[in-house]
Write a protein that holds these residues in place. Structure first.
Motif, short mmCIF file in Angstrom:
data_model
loop_
_atom_site.label_atom_id
_atom_site.label_comp_id
_atom_site.label_asym_id
_atom_site.label_seq_id
_atom_site.Cartn_x
_atom_site.Cartn_y
_atom_site.Cartn_z
N VAL A 297 54.44 45.81 22.81
CA VAL A 297 53.43 44.85 22.37
C VAL A 297 53.41 43.64 23.31
N GLU A 298 54.59 43.18 23.74
CA GLU A 298 54.66 42.04 24.65
C GLU A 298 53.95 42.35 25.96
N LYS A 299 54.13 43.53 26.47
CA LYS A 299 53.46 43.93 27.71
C LYS A 299 51.95 44.00 27.52
N PHE A 300 51.52 44.51 26.37
CA PHE A 300 50.10 44.58 26.07
C PHE A 300 49.50 43.18 25.99
N ILE A 301 50.22 42.25 25.36
CA ILE A 301 49.73 40.87 25.23
C ILE A 301 49.61 40.22 26.60
N GLU A 302 50.58 40.46 27.48
CA GLU A 302 50.52 39.89 28.83
C GLU A 302 49.28 40.38 29.57
N GLY A 303 48.97 41.65 29.41
CA GLY A 303 47.79 42.20 30.08
C GLY A 303 46.51 41.59 29.58
N VAL A 304 46.39 41.44 28.25
CA VAL A 304 45.18 40.84 27.68
C VAL A 304 45.11 39.35 28.03
N ALA A 305 46.27 38.67 28.06
CA ALA A 305 46.30 37.26 28.45
C ALA A 305 45.75 37.08 29.86
N GLU A 306 46.09 37.98 30.76
CA GLU A 306 45.58 37.88 32.12
C GLU A 306 44.07 38.12 32.15
N LEU A 307 43.58 39.09 31.38
CA LEU A 307 42.13 39.32 31.30
C LEU A 307 41.42 38.07 30.76
N ASP A 308 42.00 37.49 29.71
CA ASP A 308 41.43 36.27 29.13
C ASP A 308 41.38 35.16 30.17
N TRP A 309 42.47 35.01 30.92
CA TRP A 309 42.53 33.93 31.90
C TRP A 309 41.57 34.17 33.06
N LEU A 310 41.51 35.37 33.55
CA LEU A 310 40.57 35.69 34.63
C LEU A 310 39.14 35.43 34.20
N TYR A 311 38.80 35.84 32.98
CA TYR A 311 37.43 35.68 32.50
C TYR A 311 37.09 34.20 32.32
N ARG A 312 38.00 33.44 31.71
CA ARG A 312 37.72 32.02 31.51
C ARG A 312 37.69 31.26 32.83
N ASN A 313 38.57 31.64 33.75
CA ASN A 313 38.56 31.04 35.08
C ASN A 313 37.25 31.30 35.79
N LEU A 314 36.76 32.52 35.63
CA LEU A 314 35.50 32.90 36.26
C LEU A 314 34.34 32.10 35.67
N ARG A 315 34.32 31.94 34.35
CA ARG A 315 33.21 31.24 33.71
C ARG A 315 33.25 29.73 33.98
N ALA A 316 34.46 29.16 34.20
CA ALA A 316 34.58 27.71 34.37
C ALA A 316 34.52 27.27 35.82
N ALA A 317 34.53 28.20 36.77
CA ALA A 317 34.56 27.84 38.19
C ALA A 317 33.33 27.01 38.56
N PRO A 318 33.49 25.88 39.23
CA PRO A 318 32.33 25.05 39.57
C PRO A 318 31.50 25.62 40.73
N VAL A 319 32.16 26.32 41.68
CA VAL A 319 31.44 26.86 42.84
C VAL A 319 31.90 28.30 43.08
N ILE A 320 31.10 29.02 43.84
CA ILE A 320 31.39 30.43 44.12
C ILE A 320 32.17 30.50 45.42
N ASP A 321 33.47 30.18 45.33
CA ASP A 321 34.32 30.24 46.51
C ASP A 321 34.96 31.63 46.59
N PRO A 322 35.71 31.93 47.65
CA PRO A 322 36.30 33.27 47.78
C PRO A 322 37.19 33.66 46.60
N THR A 323 37.92 32.71 46.03
CA THR A 323 38.80 33.05 44.91
C THR A 323 37.98 33.49 43.70
N VAL A 324 36.83 32.86 43.47
CA VAL A 324 35.98 33.26 42.35
C VAL A 324 35.47 34.68 42.57
#
Length: 757
Positions: A297-324
């Motif tokens: 379960v801990e491993k599953f949570i880590e995977g979903v946490a990363e998806l959550d973070w990637l998605y929120r990072n993508l939505r909050a990015a101010p500009v379309i730089d290479p990292t985005v």
């Protein structure tokens, strides 16, 4: 009877009382009257004694007494002194009563643990050496010694109890601490004891209320949330064994419920993840108690946490730089069936492909800015000059590859071309430093000029060229030579020499005018306002201010000044105009210039990096007759994020103010090196392109407090400016410098922490 005679014939209790009543017959009348007979009758047993005796040979009582008034010797049986006439018997009786009252008062004070007052009471009565007072005086001395010993014993007890009480409070045993403090008599409690006693007394009361409440709730079977109260009670009263048993029972019950709830939350999260609701799925999973998470379960949570973070990072990015773009690709690889991601990626490609027509960012805009930023100002990444155009796509690509790095170099080149708002030049007339003072360079525009800005991140150089017909300026070349991150042990002078020689080998500088920057750490700067002055009067006034405001004697400085007037930008002169005063230690400046000359770079001007930045931004923003010019009473702020230090500058056409602070891009490099066990080169790469890391969330969680620290320094600088210039309002914050490329920094300054959203 005089005061002096009394004091000469009395002693104070607390001092030893002598048993030596008299050394022999004196000249007193009573002694003389009996001297002739040679016999003295004992006042107690009437035994005859020779006059030479002090005590009766029959019963041992004193035959003579000294008069308390005049210290003359009298027969013990006589009531009145034969020399001064004092009523000796009455006086001695009064002293006895006073001494007995003092002893009684001292006993009462001692019972109240007022030892010092008790000792003072015993020592406060003056008595003579009359035999009737000897025993009382001795008793007073004995009691005083006893009280002193008791006081010292109780003081030691108070010290030990306080020390143990401190230790008890640290372990949470507040009741035990209260008991120890309560043993200390009130009169011996100092301020710390009183405060600690009050705090522990509150805890004792809390424990009493808690215990009663817990017993009542158990009786009524209201067990929800009871474990927290039991834990608190056991912290206050660890000796309560029955509540230890209750806690174990409640923990077993809670664990069973958490397992059940965790299973439900896991199923709900899996359903949400199936619908590609990453944020909602992680929200469910984060509610699962850690104690009931299995490794799977801990491993599953880590995977979903990363998806959550990637998605929120993508939505909050101010500009379309290479990292985005990399973040979007990574999400798409992890969730290829998510149609929303496909749509987002299409929008990213569409917006990212179009070159921004306005603004100063090298990348297309993405997320809308929030209504309120982390620094309470609109924030803009000011990376690319727009008024100065590159002469080729290759030069434009260099500007975009190093966004925000070249502003000081542009300002230096503008000054070399005679197009700078602030034309201070700290280069002495002789490179050897034999002549001091200002050096006035020709302001006539040339055809080509270089500005060279050097710092810990590397060498940044910009060449400006002037059109032969219109004299319009363009960026002919821009060069970035990075310092080698593997040469951390190399001396800065050696690094600077290597960069300058490498630059000189690649470019012909003999026909160009060259200005170089002086790092802010080497620069002394002051800003003040003066009425409009001209000529020698202005220079005399500034010299006077320089003597007052510069912490180093002027003869040891290379210094210069400039007056910022609104008339330079086509407006009417103000009642007071800003004056910029800059200086540097002459010896350090000469050594700096020598390094350039040894690399065959002919430097005609030296300018501070902050003022070079001002010149570039003033040229970009305060174009004559432009609608974008900042009106009086308003200003713009800029944060220049460097390698190991940054600066905040507030500027307008008529003022410039700046503050340096010791945080920059190297803070992120060091954190990544320590946390992820990387080399310096690997850390630099991770800082700018974190999407390649195994977990972007871990990188952002590591950097978030550093972002917050830098944002705090920015707001602190702006507050300092506001307190100094309360009538000036700042419109926006520009972000420049190579350190601004740290992924997430622009987003944090604009939107705040994702961890708190």
């Amino acid at each position: 009877m005089s005061e002096s005679s009394t004091s000469a014939t009395t002693s104070t209790f607390g001092n030893s009382v002598s048993n030596d009543r008299a050394a022999g017959p004196t000249s007193g009348r009573s002694a003389d009257s009996f001297a002739g007979g040679g016999v003295v009758f004992c006042p107690s047993c009437e035994t005859q004694n020779a006059t030479s005796r002090k005590f009766c040979g029959g019963c041992g009582v004193s035959l003579w007494e000294l008069c308390p008034g005049c210290n003359e010797r009298n027969l013990a049986a006589e009531a009145f002194c034969g020399s001064c006439g004092m009523n000796v018997a009455e006086h001695v009786a009064q002293l006895q009563r006073e001494l007995q009252a003092a002893i009684a008062r001292a006993e009462s004070l001692r019972d109240d643990h007022r030892f010092d007052d008790a000792i003072d009471a015993l020592s406060g009565i003056a008595v003579g050496q009359h035999s009737n007072l000897v025993k009382l005086a001795a008793e007073a001395e004995r009691l005083a010694a006893q009280y002193l010993a008791e006081r010292d014993d109780l003081a030691e007890l108070a010290r030990r109890n306080l020390e143990q009480a401190r230790a008890s409070t640290e372990t949470g045993d507040m009741v035990g601490a209260w008991r120890l403090l309560d043993e200390i008599p009130e009169t011996l409690r100092n301020q710390e004891m009183l405060e600690l006693l009050e705090r522990t007394r509150e805890s004792v009361n809390e424990a009493t209320v808690l215990e009663e409440s817990i017993r009542q709730r158990v009786k009524e079977k209201q067990l929800e949330g009871l474990i927290a109260d039991v834990e608190r009670l056991l912290t206050l009263r660890p000796e309560k064994a029955d509540f230890n048993k209750l806690r174990d029972q409640l923990l077993q019950r809670q664990n069973a419920r958490e397992k059940q709830q965790g299973a439900v939350l896991l199923r709900e999260a899996q359903q949400l993840l199936g619908a590609n609701q990453y944020v909602e799925a992680y929200g469910k999973l984060s509610q699962i108690a850690r104690d009931v998470r299995s490794p799977e379960v801990e491993k599953f949570i880590e995977g979903v946490a990363e998806l959550d973070w990637l998605y929120r990072n993508l939505r909050a990015a101010p500009v379309i730089d290479p990292t985005v773009r990399e973040t979007a690709q990574r999400l798409a690889n992890l969730r290829p069936n998510d149609e929303r991601l496909q749509q987002l990626r299409a929008q990213l490609e569409q917006r990212g492909a179009a070159r921004p027509e306005s603004g100063h960012s090298p990348y297309g805009a993405w997320a809308k800015p929030p209504e309120r930023s982390a620094v309470n100002l609109p924030v803009q990444w000011f990376a690319i000059p727009r008024r100065l155009q590159p002469v080729s796509d290759e030069v434009g690509a260099q500007l975009e590859e190093h966004p925000g790095r070249f502003w000081p170099a542009i300002g230096l080149a503008l000054q070399a071309m005679g197009r700078a708002a602030i034309d201070t030049n700290m280069r002495p007339r002789s490179s050897r430093g034999s002549l001091l003072g200002k050096l006035t360079w020709s302001k006539g525009a040339g055809k080509t000029a270089w500005g060279i800005d050097v710092g810990l991140s590397g060498l940044k150089a910009v060449q400006l060229v002037a059109d032969e017909k219109s004299s319009d300026l363009a960026i002919g070349q821009c060069v970035f030579i990075a310092t080698n991150p593997t040469n951390g042990r190399q001396h800065w002078g050696e690094i600077l020499d290597e960069m300058l020689r490498a630059f000189a080998e690649q470019h012909d500088l003999q026909q160009a005018k060259v200005y170089a920057s002086l790092p802010g750490t080497k620069l002394l700067g002051r800003f003040f306002q003066l009425p409009p002055l001209a000529g020698s009067k202005l220079e005399q006034t500034v010299r006077y201010e320089a003597k007052l405001q510069m912490p180093i004697p002027l003869e040891d400085l290379a210094w210069d000044f400039a007056q910022l007037g609104a008339d330079e930008f086509g407006s009417e002169p103000e009642e007071k105009l800003g004056v910029v005063l800059v200086g540097a230690k002459l010896t350090e400046l000469q050594s700096y210039i020598t390094t350039f000359e040894e690399a065959s770079i002919p430097v005609e001007g030296i300018q501070g990096d902050s003022l070079a930045l001002y010149n570039a931004l003033a040229f970009e923003l305060f174009e004559p007759s432009s609608d974008s010019a900042t009106p009086e009473g308003r200003a713009i702020a800029v944060v220049d994020v460097g390698a190991n230090a940054s600066s905040v500058m507030v500027f307008s056409p008529t003022r410039v103010w700046y503050r340096n602070f010791g945080h920059g891009a190297d803070d992120f490099n060091r954190a990544a090196t320590a946390q992820f066990k990387l080399t310096n080169a690997q850390a630099v790469k991770l800082v700018h392109r974190p999407a390649a890391a195994r977990s972007l969330r871990q990188v952002d969680e590591l950097f978030d407090p550093i972002f917050a620290k830098l944002a705090h320094e920015v707001t602190r600088s702006l507050s300092a400016f506001a307190s100094e210039f309360p009538d000036v309002e700042i419109d926006q914050l520009l972000v420049v410098g190579g350190g601004a490329r740290v992924h997430g920094l622009y987003r944090f300054l604009r939107s705040g922490s994702l961890l708190e959203s």
